[in-house]
Design an enzyme around this catalytic site. Structure first.
Site, PDB file in Angstrom:
ATOM      1  N   GLN A   7       1.998  -5.808  -3.282  1.00  0.00           N
ATOM      2  CA  GLN A   7       2.160  -5.770  -1.828  1.00  0.00           C
ATOM      3  C   GLN A   7       3.531  -5.212  -1.433  1.00  0.00           C
ATOM      4  O   GLN A   7       3.992  -4.264  -2.043  1.00  0.00           O
ATOM      5  CB  GLN A   7       1.931  -7.172  -1.227  1.00  0.00           C
ATOM      6  N   LYS A  45       2.463   2.075  -5.299  1.00  0.00           N
ATOM      7  CA  LYS A  45       3.073   1.519  -6.524  1.00  0.00           C
ATOM      8  C   LYS A  45       2.301   1.936  -7.768  1.00  0.00           C
ATOM      9  O   LYS A  45       2.891   2.249  -8.791  1.00  0.00           O
ATOM     10  CB  LYS A  45       3.133  -0.014  -6.451  1.00  0.00           C
ATOM     11  N   ASP A  49       0.823  -1.217   0.000  1.00  0.00           N
ATOM     12  CA  ASP A  49       0.000   0.000   0.000  1.00  0.00           C
ATOM     13  C   ASP A  49       0.852   1.260   0.000  1.00  0.00           C
ATOM     14  O   ASP A  49       0.515   2.259   0.620  1.00  0.00           O
ATOM     15  CB  ASP A  49      -0.940   0.040   1.223  1.00  0.00           C
ATOM     16  N   GLY A 102      -4.270  -3.896  -4.598  1.00  0.00           N
ATOM     17  CA  GLY A 102      -5.090  -2.747  -4.976  1.00  0.00           C
ATOM     18  C   GLY A 102      -4.175  -1.609  -5.381  1.00  0.00           C
ATOM     19  O   GLY A 102      -3.502  -1.040  -4.534  1.00  0.00           O
ATOM     20  N   HIS A 103      -4.087  -1.348  -6.672  1.00  0.00           N
ATOM     21  CA  HIS A 103      -3.237  -0.257  -7.131  1.00  0.00           C
ATOM     22  C   HIS A 103      -4.111   0.915  -7.567  1.00  0.00           C
ATOM     23  O   HIS A 103      -4.896   0.789  -8.499  1.00  0.00           O
ATOM     24  CB  HIS A 103      -2.333  -0.729  -8.276  1.00  0.00           C
ATOM     25  N   THR A 115      -7.321 -11.000   2.370  1.00  0.00           N
ATOM     26  CA  THR A 115      -8.299 -10.179   1.658  1.00  0.00           C
ATOM     27  C   THR A 115      -9.487 -11.025   1.182  1.00  0.00           C
ATOM     28  O   THR A 115     -10.424 -10.508   0.610  1.00  0.00           O
ATOM     29  CB  THR A 115      -7.649  -9.549   0.422  1.00  0.00           C
TER      30      THR A 115
HETATM   31  P1  IMP Z   1      -3.906 -12.478   1.109  1.00  0.00           P
HETATM   32  O1  IMP Z   1      -2.817 -12.028   0.194  1.00  0.00           O
HETATM   33  O2  IMP Z   1      -5.263 -11.983   0.706  1.00  0.00           O
HETATM   34  O3  IMP Z   1      -3.868 -13.951   1.352  1.00  0.00           O
HETATM   35  O4  IMP Z   1      -3.630 -11.792   2.547  1.00  0.00           O
HETATM   36  C1  IMP Z   1      -2.474 -12.072   3.329  1.00  0.00           C
HETATM   37  C2  IMP Z   1      -1.989 -10.839   4.067  1.00  0.00           C
HETATM   38  O5  IMP Z   1      -1.479  -9.918   3.125  1.00  0.00           O
HETATM   39  C3  IMP Z   1      -3.083 -10.096   4.836  1.00  0.00           C
HETATM   40  O6  IMP Z   1      -2.516  -9.537   6.029  1.00  0.00           O
HETATM   41  C4  IMP Z   1      -3.501  -8.992   3.893  1.00  0.00           C
HETATM   42  O7  IMP Z   1      -4.043  -7.871   4.564  1.00  0.00           O
HETATM   43  C5  IMP Z   1      -2.166  -8.670   3.254  1.00  0.00           C
HETATM   44  N1  IMP Z   1      -2.309  -8.121   1.900  1.00  0.00           N
HETATM   45  C6  IMP Z   1      -2.684  -8.768   0.786  1.00  0.00           C
HETATM   46  N2  IMP Z   1      -2.689  -7.951  -0.281  1.00  0.00           N
HETATM   47  C7  IMP Z   1      -2.285  -6.757   0.165  1.00  0.00           C
HETATM   48  C8  IMP Z   1      -2.052  -5.490  -0.482  1.00  0.00           C
HETATM   49  O8  IMP Z   1      -2.195  -5.292  -1.694  1.00  0.00           O
HETATM   50  N3  IMP Z   1      -1.628  -4.488   0.340  1.00  0.00           N
HETATM   51  C9  IMP Z   1      -1.408  -4.667   1.661  1.00  0.00           C
HETATM   52  N4  IMP Z   1      -1.622  -5.808   2.302  1.00  0.00           N
HETATM   53  C10 IMP Z   1      -2.049  -6.849   1.563  1.00  0.00           C
END
Ligand code: IMP
Length: 426
Positions: A226, A25, A22, A49-50, A137
């Site tokens: 990420q 990027k 976040d 989420g970009h 997410t």
């Molecule tokens: P997942 O990638 O949805 O399996 O989530 C795993 C962890 O990564 C969680 O703590 C999410 O909040 C975090 N996470 C996943 N995608 C993002 C992102 O784009 N930005 C920040 N945190 C993320």
């Protein structure tokens, strides 16, 4: 990296989150993409989420590279991406179409794994049943990669194969049995057949395209997802995502070795944030937390969850610089810190009074770390109109210089507002 501006970058560049994601990027890629011939997305799925704000409007992209607005560049979605067609077709393409932005220049690798409805259900169920939640997410990313590693998931190329229906029916039935789901294969098939028709002209082999462009000396920009400490191998396990978000992800996805990358750009906000569960040593509470959330609009693009703000953590950033061999830093949202009389920056950790000089990629370890801070004076001037480093208030310059000195790489990009152009190229 040579001491030149990122504005004129050439060769192979990548943008990697230096902490927990976040960090902006999307907007940096949007800015750098005007020089790119290829923009290639290498990790993550629709969990990403970009946010991009430009002359076409404001967009929240998850799968489609943020360089899609450059009509002269090819956008690649690599085989290492968990391809969520529900997000791509029903959300992102809708946003692009509304704004009249073409997606003709998009190619999806035929070997990318498909995120299917059962992956999203499994992601949600896993979280519900766990006592210690990861805070995913729920976009099905973890289960998509689990199936890929188990060699059972559907891939993009299956969408256009003659036995797609059989494969999809069989897989739905297996998933229903294994995970006690009640998914209807006919409904899923109908939906994915529609997606298949739409994306068919965009399915291809991305690696040969990339290799050819590299040989021809074209500019290639890799879009990471990420942050480094959400990397499945280097991050704060288990509070991580399921891919290699760091530089290694490029190698795995595009067969391009990290030594071939000319500019490894690490990106961080001027403070830290983290969303979901997992340790964050510099996490703030009270008034300062509220100010940063409000001024920085720290609400997740994908999940809508509030991000936890913290003071800038240079221990984390320095570790990301070292393991990704970052050559330049981009700092976003410097303007959000305007108005703080005193700013703290984390310059070390202690565990039970002992200094820590090794950062283990383990959540239990990081949870024990207590931050050591250096305090710097803040500034009160509005930064949004400033386009030259030397015109920043002296205390803002000192803040940036202190970061450079600590992590050992130059800061080459600073954003001072959310709009395209509200940036300083150093
Ligand atoms: P997942 O990638 O949805 O399996 O989530 C795993 C962890 O990564 C969680 O703590 C999410 O909040 C975090 N996470 C996943 N995608 C993002 C992102 O784009 N930005 C920040 N945190 C993320």
């Amino acid at each position: 990296m040579k001491n030149d501006s990122l504005k004129n970058w050439q060769g192979v560049a990548c943008v990697i989150g230096a902490d927990w994601g976040d960090s902006g990027k999307g907007r940096l890629i949007d800015d750098l993409s005007s020089r790119a011939h290829i923009i290639a997305r290498y990790s993550g799925g629709s969990n990403t989420g970009h946010t991009v704000r430009n002359q076409f409007g404001r967009f929240a992209l998850h799968i489609i590279p943020s360089g899609i607005f450059n009509k002269n560049a090819l956008c690649l979605i690599g085989r290492g991406v968990a391809c969520d067609l529900e997000s791509l077709v029903e959300d992102e393409l809708v946003q692009l179409k509304k704004a009249g932005v073409s997606w003709k220049n998009l190619i999806i690798d035929e070997q990318a794994s498909l995120t299917m409805p059962w992956h999203k259900l499994r992601d949600g169920l896993r979280e519900e049943f766990r006592s210690s939640k990861i805070g995913t997410t729920r976009r099905g990313v973890g289960p998509t990669y689990a199936d890929r590693t188990e060699r059972v998931g559907l891939r993009v190329k299956d969408l256009v194969s003659s036995d797609f229906k059989d494969k999809l029916f069989e897989e739905t039935q297996i998933q229903n049995k294994f995970f006690n789901l009640k998914l209807n294969p006919t409904q899923i098939y109908k939906k994915f057949l529609k997606f298949a028709k739409l994306v068919k002209p965009h399915i291809g082999q991305t690696i040969p395209i990339l290799k050819k462009a590299q040989k021809m000396g074209k500019n290639i920009l890799f879009e990471g997802t990420q942050g480094s400490f959400l990397d499945v191998d280097f991050g704060t396990y288990p509070f991580v995502t399921s891919t290699n978000t760091g530089v290694i992800g490029i190698w795995r996805c595009f067969d391009l070795h990290p030594v071939e990358i000319n500019h490894v750009i690490g990106i961080t906000k001027a403070y830290s944030t983290r969303v979901g569960a997992g340790p964050q040593p510099t996490k703030l509470d009270g008034k300062e937390r509220q100010i940063i959330i409000e001024k920085g609009q720290e609400i997740g693009t994908t999940s809508g969850r509030t991000r936890d703000p913290g003071w800038l953590d240079l221990v984390i950033i320095k570790a990301a610089v070292e393991f990704n061999k970052i050559t330049a830093l981009a700092i976003t949202k410097l303007d959000v810190l305007t108005g703080f009389k005193k700013l703290k920056v984390c310059i070390g950790y202690k565990i039970r009074g002992k200094n820590i000089d090794y950062l283990s990629g383990d959540a239990d370890f990081l949870a024990q770390c207590r931050p050591m801070y250096e305090a710097l004076p803040g500034w009160s001037e509005d930064l949004s109109k400033i386009r030259e480093f030397k015109k920043l208030p002296q205390n803002a310059q000192n803040y940036v210089k202190m970061i450079e000195k600590f992590v050992g790489v130059p800061v080459k990009f600073i954003s001072v507002g959310p709009q395209r152009g509200e940036v300083i190229y150093v």
